[in-house]
Design a protein around this motif. Structure first.
Motif, PDB file in Angstrom:
ATOM      1  N   VAL A  96       0.854  -1.188   0.000  1.00  0.00           N
ATOM      2  CA  VAL A  96       0.000   0.000   0.000  1.00  0.00           C
ATOM      3  C   VAL A  96       0.896   1.247   0.000  1.00  0.00           C
ATOM      4  N   ALA A  97       0.592   2.190  -0.875  1.00  0.00           N
ATOM      5  CA  ALA A  97       1.373   3.442  -0.871  1.00  0.00           C
ATOM      6  C   ALA A  97       1.149   4.152   0.459  1.00  0.00           C
ATOM      7  N   ASP A  98       2.221   4.550   1.107  1.00  0.00           N
ATOM      8  CA  ASP A  98       2.089   5.208   2.418  1.00  0.00           C
ATOM      9  C   ASP A  98       1.543   6.627   2.298  1.00  0.00           C
ATOM     10  N   ILE A 129      -4.199   0.110   6.174  1.00  0.00           N
ATOM     11  CA  ILE A 129      -5.313  -0.838   6.008  1.00  0.00           C
ATOM     12  C   ILE A 129      -5.237  -1.942   7.059  1.00  0.00           C
ATOM     13  N   LEU A 130      -4.047  -2.474   7.230  1.00  0.00           N
ATOM     14  CA  LEU A 130      -3.856  -3.582   8.169  1.00  0.00           C
ATOM     15  C   LEU A 130      -4.141  -3.131   9.604  1.00  0.00           C
ATOM     16  N   GLY A 145       0.446  -9.726   8.741  1.00  0.00           N
ATOM     17  CA  GLY A 145       1.062  -8.680   7.937  1.00  0.00           C
ATOM     18  C   GLY A 145       2.329  -9.176   7.269  1.00  0.00           C
ATOM     19  N   PHE A 146       2.794  -8.422   6.297  1.00  0.00           N
ATOM     20  CA  PHE A 146       4.088  -8.670   5.664  1.00  0.00           C
ATOM     21  C   PHE A 146       5.017  -7.527   6.033  1.00  0.00           C
ATOM     22  N   LYS A 160       6.529  -3.971  13.991  1.00  0.00           N
ATOM     23  CA  LYS A 160       5.247  -3.870  13.275  1.00  0.00           C
ATOM     24  C   LYS A 160       4.186  -4.792  13.856  1.00  0.00           C
ATOM     25  N   LYS A 164       1.012  -2.772  15.136  1.00  0.00           N
ATOM     26  CA  LYS A 164      -0.228  -2.909  14.365  1.00  0.00           C
ATOM     27  C   LYS A 164      -1.176  -3.943  14.961  1.00  0.00           C
TER      28      LYS A 164
HETATM   29  O1  C5P Z   1       4.636  -0.384   7.891  1.00  0.00           O
HETATM   30  P1  C5P Z   1       4.790  -1.194   6.649  1.00  0.00           P
HETATM   31  O2  C5P Z   1       4.204  -0.535   5.431  1.00  0.00           O
HETATM   32  O3  C5P Z   1       6.152  -1.701   6.356  1.00  0.00           O
HETATM   33  O4  C5P Z   1       3.927  -2.500   6.989  1.00  0.00           O
HETATM   34  C1  C5P Z   1       3.731  -3.488   6.054  1.00  0.00           C
HETATM   35  C2  C5P Z   1       2.414  -4.171   6.311  1.00  0.00           C
HETATM   36  O5  C5P Z   1       1.388  -3.211   6.564  1.00  0.00           O
HETATM   37  C3  C5P Z   1       1.968  -4.963   5.120  1.00  0.00           C
HETATM   38  O6  C5P Z   1       1.253  -6.093   5.574  1.00  0.00           O
HETATM   39  C4  C5P Z   1       1.061  -3.966   4.385  1.00  0.00           C
HETATM   40  O7  C5P Z   1       0.088  -4.618   3.594  1.00  0.00           O
HETATM   41  C5  C5P Z   1       0.429  -3.208   5.526  1.00  0.00           C
HETATM   42  N1  C5P Z   1       0.100  -1.799   5.216  1.00  0.00           N
HETATM   43  C6  C5P Z   1      -1.232  -1.408   5.117  1.00  0.00           C
HETATM   44  N2  C5P Z   1      -1.549  -0.096   4.850  1.00  0.00           N
HETATM   45  C7  C5P Z   1      -0.570   0.824   4.680  1.00  0.00           C
HETATM   46  C8  C5P Z   1       0.791   0.441   4.786  1.00  0.00           C
HETATM   47  C9  C5P Z   1       1.081  -0.880   5.043  1.00  0.00           C
HETATM   48  O8  C5P Z   1      -2.117  -2.264   5.259  1.00  0.00           O
HETATM   49  N3  C5P Z   1      -0.904   2.092   4.417  1.00  0.00           N
END
Ligand code: C5P
Length: 223
Positions: A96-98, A129-130, A145-146, A160, A164
């Motif tokens: 997911v784009a931050d 999202i996660l 999560g990944f 993480k 999370k």
């Molecule tokens: O913090 P980071 O982006 O490294 O965490 C990775 C995990 O968080 C992945 O499982 C990714 O799908 C999820 N993620 C998310 N929404 C975001 C950023 C990451 O669900 N905006």
């Protein structure tokens, strides 16, 4: 690999990149291929689960017996994941784009005539999202999560997992060529809530996906 392993379970998986529009013709994105998430969806369906796969823009066929929902942006991906709840297991494999541009320009942005100046884009944070699903009132029973990292892979992954509120995190080192982003192979380390870790050595994403799905099924049964 048992076929009835996940019978009666609803598994929600997201996969691929997201695209964040700058104007009608441009966007910010990343190199995620979606291969790992699609392989997981295929393996989960083979194991008998009902599978919802929320996919960003990728070039992959929909696995058999998988309900696919195509989205573009992170916000759309979040909405589609929320709409798919309740789920017994959520696997967040999407990249997911931050950040996204603070607004999408209505018309194509033009270079300033007669100027060689650069330009500045203002970005705002996207929802996580996660983290959103893992703290939701309809939280999936088991959230995975990944963590794709280029350094201190296990350290960031543990962080993480806790930050999370996850049940399991799958860490992979994307600085190694031949595994991770866009590759056909991957090698991962699973870290459980009690911080025990299990390394799964390099294998095709298909083989790894089956192994991951059977390990997740065991955890779901214990849960
Ligand atoms: O913090 P980071 O982006 O490294 O965490 C990775 C995990 O968080 C992945 O499982 C990714 O799908 C999820 N993620 C998310 N929404 C975001 C950023 C990451 O669900 N905006």
């Amino acid at each position: 690999f048992e076929r009835g392993l996940l019978a009666g379970r609803h598994i929600l998986i997201n996969a691929g990149p997201t695209r964040e529009a700058i104007d009608p013709v441009r966007y910010i994105s990343n190199h995620s291929s979606g291969k790992m998430g699609f392989a997981l969806a295929e393996a989960a369906a083979e194991a008998g689960a009902r599978v919802t796969l929320v996919a960003g823009p990728v070039n992959l066929p929909t696995p058999a017996r998988v309900q696919r929902v195509d989205v573009v942006s992170a916000q759309q991906m979040l909405d589609a994941c929320l709409a798919a709840l309740p789920a017994d297991l959520f696997i967040a494999s999407a990249a997911v784009a931050d950040y996204r541009p603070d607004a999408c320009a209505e018309q194509k942005l033009k270079k300033t005539p007669g100027s060689d100046d650069g330009m500045t884009l203002t970005l705002v944070r996207n929802p996580d999202i996660l983290a959103t699903l893992a703290s939701h009132s309809e939280r999936p029973g088991f959230c995975v999560g990944f963590a794709a990292e280029t350094q201190d892979v296990l350290g960031y992954a543990r962080d993480k997992l806790q930050r999370k509120n996850l049940d399991l995190i799958i860490a992979n080192d994307v600085s190694q060529s031949g595994i991770g982003f866009n590759s056909d192979d991957n090698a991962v380390t699973l870290i459980d809530r009690d911080l025990t870790s299990t390394h799964l050595p390099q294998a095709s994403k298909q083989k790894l996906a089956r192994d991951l799905i059977s390990r997740l099924a065991t955890r779901l049964d214990r849960h």
